[in-house]
Design an enzyme around this catalytic site. Structure first.
Site, PDB file in Angstrom:
ATOM      1  N   ASP A  70      28.947 -17.313  -2.431  1.00 22.94           N
ATOM      2  CA  ASP A  70      28.691 -16.024  -3.073  1.00 22.94           C
ATOM      3  C   ASP A  70      28.238 -16.172  -4.524  1.00 22.94           C
ATOM      4  O   ASP A  70      28.518 -17.175  -5.192  1.00 22.94           O
ATOM      5  CB  ASP A  70      29.969 -15.177  -3.075  1.00 22.94           C
ATOM      6  N   HIS A 121      24.206  -9.465  -1.307  1.00 23.81           N
ATOM      7  CA  HIS A 121      25.520  -9.332  -1.942  1.00 23.81           C
ATOM      8  C   HIS A 121      25.486  -8.279  -3.053  1.00 23.81           C
ATOM      9  O   HIS A 121      26.265  -8.347  -4.002  1.00 23.81           O
ATOM     10  CB  HIS A 121      25.959 -10.683  -2.497  1.00 23.81           C
ATOM     11  N   HIS A 125      26.803  -6.568  -8.175  1.00 29.54           N
ATOM     12  CA  HIS A 125      28.158  -6.989  -7.828  1.00 29.54           C
ATOM     13  C   HIS A 125      29.194  -5.926  -8.201  1.00 29.54           C
ATOM     14  O   HIS A 125      30.277  -6.217  -8.708  1.00 29.54           O
ATOM     15  CB  HIS A 125      28.506  -8.324  -8.489  1.00 29.54           C
ATOM     16  N   HIS A 215      32.000 -20.198  -3.696  1.00 26.97           N
ATOM     17  CA  HIS A 215      31.090 -19.620  -4.679  1.00 26.97           C
ATOM     18  C   HIS A 215      30.171 -20.695  -5.266  1.00 26.97           C
ATOM     19  O   HIS A 215      30.632 -21.785  -5.597  1.00 26.97           O
ATOM     20  CB  HIS A 215      31.869 -18.954  -5.816  1.00 26.97           C
TER      21      HIS A 215
END
Length: 254
Positions: A70, A121, A125, A215
């Site tokens: 991510d 994504h 964010h 991540h």
């Protein structure tokens, strides 16, 4: 399968919704000039009829797992991670943060060139737990358009909600041709605990068919890259195989 909860990711920053106003104008821009169908068609064409249930398992059973990353692309850590994955002949899913895509389109192209899969994504964010479907659609559409600006015609088969705050996002993502993508194992690398600890968490926490959350962006991910480099041969020696997440879902949990 279990639906991920908000507590498995880092806490949402205060004021994360302050950016919503700038996206309220996006539907007007779309209706005034940009063809929404043209933006969303590539994802729908490449989909396998995604549902609104949140996928957290691999396509194959047994000792299979899927690596997902991510918050990238990151200008330093993502290229290093791509080299690690190339050497170990593993492909993964990269969940892209739209603001970072705008800053580093070349790295998005490198991700695709490496045979990896893309995941939306969101643009900034934000925590979308209480967003309206219209606001969610505007953000996801903008993010996919930014990804395709870097890689024209790119397939984006998955969507992941920041912080696991799903709200209305699964329904909207599915309508745009993207399968909501969760996880079974969140390794907790957003606050680096040391490479040895990350390796231990993966090795002891992985279960057959698990989607693993790591991540490559959002901070210094040097420990994550090193842990991935070490854990892949260990898991292979134990009989594990690396696959992609499923492209179907069960009905959402109550």
């Amino acid at each position: 399968m279990s639906t991920p909860t908000r507590t498995t990711e880092k806490a949402a920053p205060a004021g994360a919704r302050s950016r919503r106003l700038r996206r309220l104008a996006l539907p007007l821009l779309l209706s005034g000039g940009m063809c929404l169908g043209a933006v969303t068609a590539p994802a729908a064409a490449g989909s396998a009829h995604p549902g609104t249930g949140i996928v957290d398992s691999t396509r194959h059973g047994g000792k299979a797992l899927a690596l997902t990353f991510d918050d990238g692309p990151h200008p330093t850590e993502t290229p290093r991670l791509l080299e690690v994955l190339r050497r170990h002949r593993v492909t993964a899913v990269f969940c892209l943060w739209g603001d970072h895509v705008k800053e580093h389109p070349r790295i998005v192209r490198a991700i695709v060139a490496g045979g990896h899969t893309l995941c939306n994504h969101t643009m900034h964010h934000d925590d979308m737990a209480d967003w309206s479907p219209e606001d969610v659609r505007a953000d996801l559409t903008e993010t996919s358009a930014e990804i395709r600006r870097a890689v024209p015609g790119a397939r984006i088969p998955y969507f992941r909600a920041p912080y696991g705050s799903w709200g209305k996002t699964p329904q909207v993502a599915a309508s745009l041709g993207m399968q909501p993508l969760g996880w079974r194992l969140a390794v907790g690398d957003w606050e680096p605990p040391g490479t040895d600890e990350l390796v231990r968490r993966i090795e002891e926490g992985v279960t057959p068919g698990a989607v693993v959350l790591l991540h490559d962006g959002g901070g210094n991910r040097e420990q994550t890259v090193e842990a991935v480099d070490r854990i892949i041969p260990r898991l292979r020696a134990e009989g594990w195989h690396f696959h992609h997440p499923a492209r179907h879902s069960r009905p959402p949990h109550a």
